[in-house]
Design an enzyme around this catalytic site. Structure first.
Site, PDB file in Angstrom:
ATOM      1  N   VAL A  19       0.838  -1.199   0.000  1.00  0.00           N
ATOM      2  CA  VAL A  19       0.000   0.000   0.000  1.00  0.00           C
ATOM      3  C   VAL A  19       0.875   1.253   0.000  1.00  0.00           C
ATOM      4  O   VAL A  19       0.613   2.217  -0.734  1.00  0.00           O
ATOM      5  CB  VAL A  19      -0.961  -0.004   1.212  1.00  0.00           C
ATOM      6  CG1 VAL A  19      -1.828   1.241   1.217  1.00  0.00           C
ATOM      7  CG2 VAL A  19      -1.832  -1.265   1.207  1.00  0.00           C
ATOM      8  N   TYR A 143      -4.426 -10.940  14.709  1.00  0.00           N
ATOM      9  CA  TYR A 143      -4.393  -9.776  13.801  1.00  0.00           C
ATOM     10  C   TYR A 143      -5.686  -8.967  13.952  1.00  0.00           C
ATOM     11  O   TYR A 143      -5.661  -7.736  14.042  1.00  0.00           O
ATOM     12  CB  TYR A 143      -4.240 -10.312  12.380  1.00  0.00           C
ATOM     13  CG  TYR A 143      -4.235  -9.298  11.266  1.00  0.00           C
ATOM     14  CD1 TYR A 143      -3.079  -8.588  10.955  1.00  0.00           C
ATOM     15  CD2 TYR A 143      -5.373  -9.084  10.485  1.00  0.00           C
ATOM     16  CE1 TYR A 143      -3.070  -7.680   9.896  1.00  0.00           C
ATOM     17  CE2 TYR A 143      -5.365  -8.193   9.429  1.00  0.00           C
ATOM     18  CZ  TYR A 143      -4.212  -7.486   9.132  1.00  0.00           C
ATOM     19  OH  TYR A 143      -4.201  -6.598   8.084  1.00  0.00           O
TER      20      TYR A 143
HETATM   21  P1  NDP Z   1       3.175  -5.028   3.549  1.00  0.00           P
HETATM   22  O1  NDP Z   1       3.426  -6.335   4.224  1.00  0.00           O
HETATM   23  O2  NDP Z   1       3.340  -4.933   2.080  1.00  0.00           O
HETATM   24  O3  NDP Z   1       4.051  -3.917   4.228  1.00  0.00           O
HETATM   25  C1  NDP Z   1       4.182  -3.867   5.602  1.00  0.00           C
HETATM   26  C2  NDP Z   1       4.948  -2.636   5.924  1.00  0.00           C
HETATM   27  O4  NDP Z   1       5.092  -2.555   7.335  1.00  0.00           O
HETATM   28  C3  NDP Z   1       6.356  -2.630   5.335  1.00  0.00           C
HETATM   29  O5  NDP Z   1       6.633  -1.337   4.854  1.00  0.00           O
HETATM   30  C4  NDP Z   1       7.234  -2.980   6.517  1.00  0.00           C
HETATM   31  O6  NDP Z   1       8.528  -2.411   6.415  1.00  0.00           O
HETATM   32  C5  NDP Z   1       6.455  -2.318   7.644  1.00  0.00           C
HETATM   33  N1  NDP Z   1       6.764  -2.903   8.946  1.00  0.00           N
HETATM   34  C6  NDP Z   1       6.558  -4.190   9.354  1.00  0.00           C
HETATM   35  N2  NDP Z   1       7.000  -4.358  10.606  1.00  0.00           N
HETATM   36  C7  NDP Z   1       7.502  -3.153  11.011  1.00  0.00           C
HETATM   37  C8  NDP Z   1       8.116  -2.687  12.196  1.00  0.00           C
HETATM   38  N3  NDP Z   1       8.302  -3.493  13.267  1.00  0.00           N
HETATM   39  N4  NDP Z   1       8.510  -1.393  12.254  1.00  0.00           N
HETATM   40  C9  NDP Z   1       8.326  -0.578  11.208  1.00  0.00           C
HETATM   41  N5  NDP Z   1       7.743  -0.946  10.051  1.00  0.00           N
HETATM   42  C10 NDP Z   1       7.342  -2.226   9.962  1.00  0.00           C
HETATM   43  O7  NDP Z   1       1.709  -4.575   3.983  1.00  0.00           O
HETATM   44  P2  NDP Z   1       0.569  -3.913   3.109  1.00  0.00           P
HETATM   45  O8  NDP Z   1       1.088  -2.762   2.346  1.00  0.00           O
HETATM   46  O9  NDP Z   1      -0.144  -5.013   2.434  1.00  0.00           O
HETATM   47  O10 NDP Z   1      -0.396  -3.398   4.262  1.00  0.00           O
HETATM   48  C11 NDP Z   1      -0.443  -2.047   4.677  1.00  0.00           C
HETATM   49  C12 NDP Z   1      -1.573  -1.882   5.667  1.00  0.00           C
HETATM   50  O11 NDP Z   1      -2.782  -2.255   5.052  1.00  0.00           O
HETATM   51  C13 NDP Z   1      -1.418  -2.773   6.896  1.00  0.00           C
HETATM   52  O12 NDP Z   1      -1.806  -2.042   8.033  1.00  0.00           O
HETATM   53  C14 NDP Z   1      -2.386  -3.904   6.631  1.00  0.00           C
HETATM   54  O13 NDP Z   1      -2.842  -4.446   7.819  1.00  0.00           O
HETATM   55  C15 NDP Z   1      -3.462  -3.202   5.852  1.00  0.00           C
HETATM   56  N6  NDP Z   1      -4.258  -4.059   4.992  1.00  0.00           N
HETATM   57  C16 NDP Z   1      -3.669  -4.811   4.000  1.00  0.00           C
HETATM   58  C17 NDP Z   1      -4.441  -5.603   3.192  1.00  0.00           C
HETATM   59  C18 NDP Z   1      -3.839  -6.424   2.110  1.00  0.00           C
HETATM   60  O14 NDP Z   1      -4.597  -7.149   1.442  1.00  0.00           O
HETATM   61  N7  NDP Z   1      -2.552  -6.378   1.856  1.00  0.00           N
HETATM   62  C19 NDP Z   1      -5.898  -5.670   3.361  1.00  0.00           C
HETATM   63  C20 NDP Z   1      -6.412  -4.811   4.375  1.00  0.00           C
HETATM   64  C21 NDP Z   1      -5.608  -4.047   5.165  1.00  0.00           C
HETATM   65  P3  NDP Z   1       9.759  -3.135   5.604  1.00  0.00           P
HETATM   66  O15 NDP Z   1       9.206  -3.645   4.316  1.00  0.00           O
HETATM   67  O16 NDP Z   1      10.728  -2.036   5.392  1.00  0.00           O
HETATM   68  O17 NDP Z   1      10.249  -4.253   6.471  1.00  0.00           O
END
Ligand code: NDP
Length: 321
Positions: A19, A143
């Site tokens: 996202v 979650y």
């Molecule tokens: P991704 O798994 O693609 O990305 C997760 C992000 O969170 C990455 O940028 C990662 O950083 C960061 N992150 C994870 N752990 C940490 C930490 N401990 N400290 C700092 N940053 C952290 O997720 P999405 O883009 O898919 O999801 C974005 C949001 O949308 C989330 O809140 C998710 O719950 C929500 N969502 C997603 C859906 C989906 O279908 N994908 C559906 C509905 C909601 P890095 O990569 O640098 O490690």
């Protein structure tokens, strides 16, 4: 004379994810306004599970606005294996980010819930008023409860301190920069990866479950445009569902077929029905979104899947998998 708009510093946690990268793309390609500075964060910039690190991050950037995307995210099978970790990591990140938003006088924070956190036993379509109406599905209770607590925090910061911290509820998201892990990914990117391998090795494409469950899928770039709108215009603390309409819901079999088409795969498709299906459906209403934005146009599903498949093939070496 017109007032000069205030300078906005918009901090996006989870900026490297599916996202986050989509928001970066739509902002870079023209949605950014001259008074806005956008900062996209990776986990290596700050471990948001640590309050001290989060506090230092906010002190460094002094954001006026925050889009909080960072989360521990995974598909059905990852969730089933690690419910406790999904709960603890996400609770920690959400509490730290919102606390620092409050302590740093952030004007507005938009966090992310998900349609998969709604009650398991419910009536359809699901809407924004039902976030806390019953237990979530067993497969992802960790979650789901952590996500629901974002809404509790938002309400608390609003009622006690008048803060405008809100949340959006996306359905299943897909697009470039997704996580394509064969073990941990969501259904579409996992299918794309499996289909890519099946095509390479001339083997059947094996998909998990019956193919019957139904899902709404939103293209990350459509979601990104909606996110920017929420940040600027949506002034309710209560969440808003960001999804394609109920009539756009597809079965997993439809999703498989779209991937097969997008990948131009000609081999056999096998349904491994010994694997779990997950929730049968979680149809969400976009009545609220439509009230605000009656004319928003979504990218057609097959086209968006095709673009995502093309991105994966072109970026196979660097894609998360
Ligand atoms: P991704 O798994 O693609 O990305 C997760 C992000 O969170 C990455 O940028 C990662 O950083 C960061 N992150 C994870 N752990 C940490 C930490 N401990 N400290 C700092 N940053 C952290 O997720 P999405 O883009 O898919 O999801 C974005 C949001 O949308 C989330 O809140 C998710 O719950 C929500 N969502 C997603 C859906 C989906 O279908 N994908 C559906 C509905 C909601 P890095 O990569 O640098 O490690």
């Amino acid at each position: 004379a017109e007032e000069t708009p205030i300078k906005k510093v918009i901090l996006v946690t989870g900026g490297t994810g599916l996202v986050g990268q989509a928001i970066k793309k739509v902002v870079d390609e023209g949605l950014a306004l001259p008074n806005e500075e956008w900062i996209f964060l990776a986990s290596k910039d700050c471990d948001l599970t640590s309050y001290e690190a989060t506090k230092a991050l906010f002190d460094k950037h002094s954001p006026t606005h925050v889009i909080h995307l960072a989360a521990m995210v995974g598909g059905l099978f990852a969730n089933m294996r690690q419910n406790l970790e999904f709960f603890r990591m996400n609770m920690a990140m959400n509490d730290n980010v919102l606390r620092c938003c409050h302590e740093g006088n952030v004007i507005k924070c938009v966090s992310c819930l998900s349609t998969c956190i709604f009650p398991d036993k419910t009536t359809y379509p699901i809407d924004e008023t039902m976030v806390h109406s019953g237990p979530p599905h067993d497969s992802n209770f960790g979650y789901a409860y952590a996500k629901r607590m974002i809404d509790v925090l938002n309400r608390g910061y609003s009622t006690q301190y008048g803060r405008m911290f809100t949340s959006v509820v996306p359905c299943n998201v897909f697009g470039p920069y997704d996580n394509y892990s064969l073990e941990n990914a969501h259904v579409l990117p996992a299918l794309m990866h499996k289909c890519y391998l099946a095509k390479q090795h001339d083997t059947p494409l094996t998909t998990f479950g019956t193919g019957k469950p139904r899902r709404q899928f939103i293209y990350s770039l459509d979601l990104a445009r909606l996110f920017v709108w929420v940040l600027r215009k949506y002034e309710e603390v209560d969440p808003i569902i960001l999804s394609v309409g109920e009539e756009e819901e597809v079965s997993i079999t439809d999703a498989v077929n779209a991937v097969v088409k997008g990948m131009d795969f000609k081999g056999e498709i096998v349904y491994d029905t010994s694997k779990a299906d997950g929730q049968f459906k979680k149809t969400a209403s976009i009545g609220k979104l439509r009230k605000y934005l009656p004319d928003f146009k979504f990218t057609p599903f097959e086209q968006a899947v095709k673009e995502s498949c093309e991105w994966f093939v072109e970026n196979y070496d660097s894609a998360r998998k």
